[in-house]
Design an enzyme around this catalytic site. Structure first.
Site, mmCIF file in Angstrom:
data_model
loop_
_atom_site.group_PDB
_atom_site.id
_atom_site.type_symbol
_atom_site.label_atom_id
_atom_site.label_comp_id
_atom_site.label_asym_id
_atom_site.label_seq_id
_atom_site.Cartn_x
_atom_site.Cartn_y
_atom_site.Cartn_z
ATOM 1 N N LYS A 195 36.057 6.480 -16.380
ATOM 2 C CA LYS A 195 36.988 6.722 -17.481
ATOM 3 C C LYS A 195 37.203 8.231 -17.582
ATOM 4 O O LYS A 195 36.276 8.991 -17.839
ATOM 5 C CB LYS A 195 36.434 6.178 -18.790
ATOM 6 C CG LYS A 195 37.390 6.376 -19.955
ATOM 7 C CD LYS A 195 36.822 5.775 -21.228
ATOM 8 C CE LYS A 195 37.775 5.959 -22.396
ATOM 9 N NZ LYS A 195 37.230 5.420 -23.634
ATOM 10 N N LYS A 248 40.107 3.990 -15.491
ATOM 11 C CA LYS A 248 41.005 4.220 -16.613
ATOM 12 C C LYS A 248 41.314 5.707 -16.726
ATOM 13 O O LYS A 248 40.374 6.509 -16.700
ATOM 14 C CB LYS A 248 40.327 3.728 -17.901
ATOM 15 C CG LYS A 248 41.160 3.909 -19.153
ATOM 16 C CD LYS A 248 40.392 3.488 -20.399
ATOM 17 C CE LYS A 248 41.291 3.669 -21.621
ATOM 18 N NZ LYS A 248 40.632 3.334 -22.878
HETATM 19 ZN ZN ZN Z 1 35.236 5.637 -27.617
#
Ligand code: ZN
Length: 324
Positions: A195, A248
């Protein structure tokens, strides 16, 4: 021997031919639709930067879940907007919390829908960070304690999959241990493994009321410039017991999706995030792009990069278009 014998255009002449040799067929079987649960009843408030996306109370979430199910989309992922926030994000653990009640509602209605829950603190902390603070720093080990309790409360409410998005070290292992200890060994973990600290999350912060009140998330989310580090993060999450790994955002990280797909033998998810959605919506509203064409192209690209699972706010539109 190439031209004039080789003529790739031969196979592009008609739609029948193009369709016959198409390498990838977009399908909705791997789509997950993100939803935002808020307190109250009959609340349905559109997120201004994300047209078509709503903050909704549990009863309204259930109604939209019926629609999602009828469109053949396999799953939803829930984000919570709690009644109250505090430094530790404690309201995320409440058995009658917004997400827990929404899960119970969906499960009670016996919808044929996978209910995935986002596990993080940023929506629940008054400072908006994904972990708890000590001397102005986000501390890791105290955070994963709370996260594993949160994951357990989601599992108790009936979540089919839990998805930690905080990027603390060791959280997948802590959650796996906690779930197993309480006989939830069959609840899979979809880890937000790679992420990135991304500007594409802007509209989400309005949707989830989760903007950090000071500083930024660079001390826990990944530097957008790094690819090898993503592989390390994925490897660690798998060692700790992740069942599905996620990259992501999606569009600026298609190379990462491909690298993860090629190196690991587990399902790979990609999150087509809020900013990616909002850019398409804004351009389409100005008639600068053909929305349907662009969305299908984007999702085909993410799947072609190697993601079997795509979390996307476009899921309902795509399902309708592919049915038509
Ligand atoms: Zn968060």
């Amino acid at each position: 021997m190439s031209f004039p014998v080789d003529r790739p255009r031969r196979l592009r002449r008609t739609e029948k031919l193009r369709s016959l040799v198409r390498e990838r067929r977009l399908s909705i079987t791997g789509l997950v639709y993100p939803m935002f649960v808020c307190p109250g009843k009959k609340v349905r408030h559109e997120v201004s930067s994300m047209p078509g996306v709503f903050q909704q109370s549990a009863d309204q979430i259930l109604e939209e879940c019926r629609e999602v199910e009828s469109l053949g989309i396999p799953g939803v992922i829930l984000f919570g907007l709690p009644e109250s926030k505090d430094p530790q994000g404690k309201s995320s653990l409440a058995a009658d919390g917004v997400v827990q009640r929404a899960i119970e509602g969906i499960k009670k209605a016996k919808l044929d829908l996978l209910v995935i829950t986002d596990v993080c603190l940023c929506e629940y902390t008054d400072h908006g960070h994904c972990g708890v603070l000590e001397n102005g720093e986000i501390v890791n080990d105290a955070t994963i304690e709370i996260l594993s309790e949160q994951a357990l409360s989601h599992a108790r409410a009936g979540a089919d999959i839990v998805a930690p998005s905080d990027m603390m070290d060791g959280r997948v292992g802590a959650i796996r241990t906690k779930l197993d200890k309480h006989k939830f060994e069959n609840v899979p973990i979809m880890a937000y493994s790679a992420k990135y600290c991304s500007g594409f999350y802007g509209p989400f912060r309005e949707a989830a009321h989760s903007a950090p009140q000071f500083g930024d998330r660079r001390s826990y989310q990944m530097d957008p410039a790094n690819a090898h580090e993503a592989l390390r993060e994925v490897a660690l999450d798998l060692e700790e017991g992740a069942d599905i790994v996620m990259v992501k955002p999606a569009l600026a990280y298609l190379d990462i999706i491909r690298m993860v797909r090629d190196r690991f033998n587990v399902p790979v998810a990609a999150y087509n995030v809020s900013g990616e959605y909002s850019m398409v919506k804004a351009a389409a509203r100005n008639n600068w792009i053909d929305e349907k064409r662009v969305v299908l192209e984007i999702l085909t690209g993410i799947q072609r990069a190697g993601a079997e699972i795509v979390l996307t706010y476009h899921a309902k539109d795509v399902a309708r278009w592919l049915k038509a």
